[in-house]
Structure formats: structure tokens, C-alpha cells
Design an enzyme around this catalytic site. Sequence first.
Site, PDB file in Angstrom:
ATOM      1  N   SER A  10       0.764  -1.105  -0.110  1.00  0.00           N
ATOM      2  CA  SER A  10       0.147  -0.203   0.011  1.00  0.00           C
ATOM      3  C   SER A  10       0.715   1.162  -0.140  1.00  0.00           C
ATOM      4  O   SER A  10       1.659   1.418   1.079  1.00  0.00           O
ATOM      5  CB  SER A  10      -0.860  -0.018   1.176  1.00  0.00           C
ATOM      6  OG  SER A  10      -1.369   1.472   1.403  1.00  0.00           O
ATOM      7  N   HIS A  35      -1.327  -1.299  -4.170  1.00  0.00           N
ATOM      8  CA  HIS A  35      -2.507  -1.054  -3.662  1.00  0.00           C
ATOM      9  C   HIS A  35      -2.660   0.623  -3.562  1.00  0.00           C
ATOM     10  O   HIS A  35      -1.715   1.112  -2.884  1.00  0.00           O
ATOM     11  CB  HIS A  35      -2.710  -1.664  -2.430  1.00  0.00           C
ATOM     12  CG  HIS A  35      -3.875  -1.504  -1.681  1.00  0.00           C
ATOM     13  ND1 HIS A  35      -5.035  -2.221  -1.763  1.00  0.00           N
ATOM     14  CD2 HIS A  35      -4.464  -0.692  -0.576  1.00  0.00           C
ATOM     15  CE1 HIS A  35      -5.924  -1.739  -1.075  1.00  0.00           C
ATOM     16  NE2 HIS A  35      -5.844  -0.811  -0.316  1.00  0.00           N
ATOM     17  N   ASP A  37      -4.957   3.768  -2.020  1.00  0.00           N
ATOM     18  CA  ASP A  37      -5.876   4.208  -1.233  1.00  0.00           C
ATOM     19  C   ASP A  37      -6.533   5.495  -1.538  1.00  0.00           C
ATOM     20  O   ASP A  37      -6.012   6.619  -1.386  1.00  0.00           O
ATOM     21  CB  ASP A  37      -5.511   4.196   0.164  1.00  0.00           C
ATOM     22  CG  ASP A  37      -5.192   2.565   0.790  1.00  0.00           C
ATOM     23  OD1 ASP A  37      -6.260   1.981   0.617  1.00  0.00           O
ATOM     24  OD2 ASP A  37      -4.091   2.451   0.931  1.00  0.00           O
ATOM     25  N   MET A  39      -8.853   8.312  -0.706  1.00  0.00           N
ATOM     26  CA  MET A  39      -9.914   8.757   0.382  1.00  0.00           C
ATOM     27  C   MET A  39     -10.321  10.223   0.168  1.00  0.00           C
ATOM     28  O   MET A  39      -9.519  11.082  -0.446  1.00  0.00           O
ATOM     29  CB  MET A  39      -9.218   8.498   1.540  1.00  0.00           C
ATOM     30  CG  MET A  39      -8.434   7.550   2.220  1.00  0.00           C
ATOM     31  SD  MET A  39      -7.568   7.550   3.609  1.00  0.00           S
ATOM     32  CE  MET A  39      -6.760   5.841   3.561  1.00  0.00           C
ATOM     33  N   HIS A  68      -8.499   0.981  -4.242  1.00  0.00           N
ATOM     34  CA  HIS A  68      -9.339   0.914  -3.090  1.00  0.00           C
ATOM     35  C   HIS A  68     -10.192   2.197  -2.960  1.00  0.00           C
ATOM     36  O   HIS A  68      -9.620   3.084  -2.338  1.00  0.00           O
ATOM     37  CB  HIS A  68      -8.498   0.561  -1.800  1.00  0.00           C
ATOM     38  CG  HIS A  68      -9.196   0.267  -0.592  1.00  0.00           C
ATOM     39  ND1 HIS A  68      -8.679   0.004   0.502  1.00  0.00           N
ATOM     40  CD2 HIS A  68     -10.453   0.358  -0.169  1.00  0.00           C
ATOM     41  CE1 HIS A  68      -9.489  -0.044   1.581  1.00  0.00           C
ATOM     42  NE2 HIS A  68     -10.735  -0.040   0.861  1.00  0.00           N
ATOM     43  N   MET A  70     -12.200   4.440  -1.114  1.00  0.00           N
ATOM     44  CA  MET A  70     -12.895   5.021   0.273  1.00  0.00           C
ATOM     45  C   MET A  70     -13.498   6.345  -0.103  1.00  0.00           C
ATOM     46  O   MET A  70     -13.307   7.231   0.672  1.00  0.00           O
ATOM     47  CB  MET A  70     -12.111   4.871   1.409  1.00  0.00           C
ATOM     48  CG  MET A  70     -11.631   3.594   1.760  1.00  0.00           C
ATOM     49  SD  MET A  70     -10.019   3.565   2.665  1.00  0.00           S
ATOM     50  CE  MET A  70      -8.825   3.478   1.464  1.00  0.00           C
ATOM     51  N   MET A 159     -11.656  -5.340   5.468  1.00  0.00           N
ATOM     52  CA  MET A 159     -10.874  -4.421   6.177  1.00  0.00           C
ATOM     53  C   MET A 159     -10.773  -4.908   7.470  1.00  0.00           C
ATOM     54  O   MET A 159     -11.665  -5.123   8.224  1.00  0.00           O
ATOM     55  CB  MET A 159     -11.624  -3.078   6.079  1.00  0.00           C
ATOM     56  CG  MET A 159     -11.718  -2.232   4.857  1.00  0.00           C
ATOM     57  SD  MET A 159      -9.940  -1.776   4.236  1.00  0.00           S
ATOM     58  CE  MET A 159      -9.180  -0.931   5.581  1.00  0.00           C
ATOM     59  N   GLY A 164      -8.644   4.317   6.701  1.00  0.00           N
ATOM     60  CA  GLY A 164      -8.551   5.990   6.928  1.00  0.00           C
ATOM     61  C   GLY A 164      -7.031   6.161   7.184  1.00  0.00           C
ATOM     62  O   GLY A 164      -6.221   6.916   6.536  1.00  0.00           O
ATOM     63  N   PHE A 165      -6.333   5.184   7.624  1.00  0.00           N
ATOM     64  CA  PHE A 165      -5.131   5.492   8.223  1.00  0.00           C
ATOM     65  C   PHE A 165      -4.289   4.072   8.049  1.00  0.00           C
ATOM     66  O   PHE A 165      -4.845   3.095   8.483  1.00  0.00           O
ATOM     67  CB  PHE A 165      -4.801   6.101   9.546  1.00  0.00           C
ATOM     68  CG  PHE A 165      -5.483   7.365   9.518  1.00  0.00           C
ATOM     69  CD1 PHE A 165      -4.846   8.656   9.188  1.00  0.00           C
ATOM     70  CD2 PHE A 165      -6.741   7.485  10.185  1.00  0.00           C
ATOM     71  CE1 PHE A 165      -5.534   9.898   9.249  1.00  0.00           C
ATOM     72  CE2 PHE A 165      -7.656   8.760   9.964  1.00  0.00           C
ATOM     73  CZ  PHE A 165      -6.868   9.773   9.613  1.00  0.00           C
ATOM     74  N   GLY A 166      -2.940   4.146   7.820  1.00  0.00           N
ATOM     75  CA  GLY A 166      -2.030   3.143   7.999  1.00  0.00           C
ATOM     76  C   GLY A 166      -1.227   3.004   9.229  1.00  0.00           C
ATOM     77  O   GLY A 166      -1.623   3.930  10.113  1.00  0.00           O
ATOM     78  N   GLY A 167      -0.755   1.965   9.501  1.00  0.00           N
ATOM     79  CA  GLY A 167      -0.185   1.685  10.818  1.00  0.00           C
ATOM     80  C   GLY A 167      -0.925   1.221  11.994  1.00  0.00           C
ATOM     81  O   GLY A 167      -0.473   1.466  13.107  1.00  0.00           O
ATOM     82  N   ASP A 197      -7.105  -6.101   4.462  1.00  0.00           N
ATOM     83  CA  ASP A 197      -6.156  -4.693   4.351  1.00  0.00           C
ATOM     84  C   ASP A 197      -6.313  -4.385   5.822  1.00  0.00           C
ATOM     85  O   ASP A 197      -7.436  -3.933   6.147  1.00  0.00           O
ATOM     86  CB  ASP A 197      -6.911  -3.790   3.356  1.00  0.00           C
ATOM     87  CG  ASP A 197      -6.284  -2.788   3.247  1.00  0.00           C
ATOM     88  OD1 ASP A 197      -5.250  -2.023   3.743  1.00  0.00           O
ATOM     89  OD2 ASP A 197      -7.058  -1.715   2.460  1.00  0.00           O
ATOM     90  N   GLY A 198      -4.934  -4.016   6.499  1.00  0.00           N
ATOM     91  CA  GLY A 198      -4.805  -3.316   7.445  1.00  0.00           C
ATOM     92  C   GLY A 198      -4.094  -4.256   8.508  1.00  0.00           C
ATOM     93  O   GLY A 198      -4.647  -5.380   8.908  1.00  0.00           O
ATOM     94  N   GLY A 199      -3.113  -3.704   9.091  1.00  0.00           N
ATOM     95  CA  GLY A 199      -2.504  -4.366  10.104  1.00  0.00           C
ATOM     96  C   GLY A 199      -1.580  -5.833   9.820  1.00  0.00           C
ATOM     97  O   GLY A 199      -1.340  -6.608  10.326  1.00  0.00           O
ATOM     98  N   GLY A 219       1.408  -2.115   4.232  1.00  0.00           N
ATOM     99  CA  GLY A 219       1.644  -0.706   4.163  1.00  0.00           C
ATOM    100  C   GLY A 219       2.773  -0.530   4.815  1.00  0.00           C
ATOM    101  O   GLY A 219       3.998  -0.500   4.583  1.00  0.00           O
ATOM    102  N   ALA A 221       4.197  -2.315   7.178  1.00  0.00           N
ATOM    103  CA  ALA A 221       5.164  -3.396   7.099  1.00  0.00           C
ATOM    104  C   ALA A 221       6.050  -3.615   6.223  1.00  0.00           C
ATOM    105  O   ALA A 221       7.282  -4.136   6.203  1.00  0.00           O
ATOM    106  CB  ALA A 221       4.227  -4.691   7.401  1.00  0.00           C
TER     107      ALA A 221
HETATM  108  C1  DX5 Z   1      -6.407   1.888   5.431  1.00  0.00           C
HETATM  109  C2  DX5 Z   1      -6.015   1.374   4.140  1.00  0.00           C
HETATM  110  C3  DX5 Z   1      -4.713   0.617   3.800  1.00  0.00           C
HETATM  111  C4  DX5 Z   1      -3.453   1.064   4.560  1.00  0.00           C
HETATM  112  C5  DX5 Z   1      -3.045  -0.222   5.541  1.00  0.00           C
HETATM  113  O1  DX5 Z   1      -7.506   2.481   5.222  1.00  0.00           O
HETATM  114  O2  DX5 Z   1      -7.122   0.855   3.297  1.00  0.00           O
HETATM  115  O3  DX5 Z   1      -4.552  -0.008   2.467  1.00  0.00           O
HETATM  116  O4  DX5 Z   1      -2.763   1.488   3.672  1.00  0.00           O
HETATM  117  O5  DX5 Z   1      -1.902   0.052   5.964  1.00  0.00           O
HETATM  118  P1  DX5 Z   1      -1.044  -0.861   6.958  1.00  0.00           P
HETATM  119  O6  DX5 Z   1      -0.668  -2.006   6.248  1.00  0.00           O
HETATM  120  O7  DX5 Z   1       0.041  -0.240   7.384  1.00  0.00           O
HETATM  121  O8  DX5 Z   1      -1.996  -1.315   8.147  1.00  0.00           O
HETATM  122 ZN    ZN Z   2      -6.531   0.153   1.210  1.00  0.00          ZN
END
Ligand code: DX5
Ligand code: ZN
Length: 244
Positions: A10, A35, A37, A39, A68, A70, A159, A164-167, A197-199, A219, A221
Site C-alpha cells: 500500500s 494498492h 488508497d 480517500m 481501493h 474509500m 478491512m 483511513g490510516f496506515g499503521g 487490508d490493515g495491520g 503498507g 510493514a
Molecule cells: C487503510 C488503508 C490501508 C492501509 C494499510 O484505510 O486501506 O490500505 O494503507 O496500512 P497498514 O498495512 O500499515 O495497516
Molecule cells: Zn486500502
Amino acid sequence: MFGPIKIAPSLLSADFLNLERDVAVIGIAGPDYLHLDVMDGHFVPNLTIGPMFVKALKRRFDIPLDVHLMIENTSEQLDWYIDAGADLITVHVESGAAKQACKPGSSRCVQDAQDPEALLEQLRSIRAAGRMAGLSLNPGTPACAITPFLTELDLVLVMSVHPGFGGQSFIDDSLQKLDQIVVDARALGVDPIIEIDGGINEQTAAKVAAHGADMLVAGNAIFGARDPNQALHDIRAAAKATQP
Ligand code: DX5
Ligand code: ZN
């Protein structure tokens, strides 16, 4: 669904002032998709990229683009991303009219609240353009919300964090949702790709692959790692090791 493991880094966690460099670096490890995102600051409390950016990436790199969405106005904006060259486009079951019924944490099925016709039209127009169609659901949305659309999909995106956010940290309940989607898809005789997607990191990759996820977004990682190529390789290996 238990197909070959696909990894989609991502770009949200890449360095936005050095995106070309970061995509080129990750290209060495052979990502299956990039990927992206999208938003809009309404559907999620963050604002990222639009179709011009997708188009620029498409021109510059030969990596399939996994877009993706959103966003709130999916019906109005979908064509922008088709025209920009997205290879795979995922829309959210909660966008538009359905959002009101999908408060985070709600276990209520949203089937009755959404506008299934509008959603079907979106999925069909993606496929009519020769692209792959995905449908995503948020952590608070039950698996049954997507069941009526399973026969119209190339991919389901689960999801595993609030979008909304990475990490953020992986939400463990996502594993049961994967199980339910596998059961529902089998009952209907369909075999969509199941993306998560996520974590996702080496540890959670092993868990989700055992539960049917075969496309993993990562993302932080990957782009937060000292060696992004090694991180991608390790995530892929961990997922492959536990896939039944
Ligand atoms: C969050 C995004 C994800 C995000 C994942 O809304 O859809 O794609 O980048 O990030 P990580 O892998 O860091 O959780
Ligand atoms: Zn995503």
C-alpha cells in the site's frame, strides 16, 4: 480464496515526496499489485490521491493497480478510475446510502439499508470495462452485507482496521469474518479472491492465509521496513507457509 498468495504493497505508507523511487524499489521484489488508497475526506477522515495520480502511475510502471475507493460518491466518480487505468477497483458496501446503517461496532446486517441496484450497477460497469470488481466491508459490517453481491465479484476486500490510516493494529475478529465469507462463497459456488487490508505483517499474514485470504495488502510493514523487498518476501513466505 486459497489461491496463489498475492501481495499488494500500500503506497499510503510510502514517502509521498519520493513515490517514484519507492515504487521502483519495491518493484524488485515483484509485488502482484500496487494498492492505492483513494480517500475523499468524507467516507473516511483522511484525504489522499485521485485519478490523475492513478493515471500517472499507470503510465510509469508496469505493475497492476489495485484501487481501493474509500469515497462517498462512488457512482459519480467510478468512471474516473476506470479511465485512469485501474486494473482492479474495489468499492465499499457502506458508501452512499448504506453508510447510515453501518455504524462501527454494529452487528446489524446492512442488506436492507443499502441501495443494491446502485451497487450492482457499479460492479457491473467495472467488469464491463474489462477490469476486476471488488467489494469491501469495514470491521463493523457483518459478512452477510456482501452475500447478495458475491456472484458479481472478482474480489472481496475485508478491512482488518478501521479505514483511513496506515499503521494500525490488526483486528482479530477479521479472522471469523474471513471464515464466514469462505463458507458463503462456497455455498454459492463462487471463488473470489479474498483480499485483506490493515495491520498485515509477517505474523498476521500467517493467520489470515490460514483463514482463506489470498491477497494481502501491507503498507507500514513494507514501506516502514529497513529493507522493503525483504519485508515483502517474508510476508509472502509467512502466508504461503500456513495456507491449507
Ligand atoms: C487503510 C488503508 C490501508 C492501509 C494499510 O484505510 O486501506 O490500505 O494503507 O496500512 P497498514 O498495512 O500499515 O495497516
Ligand atoms: Zn486500502
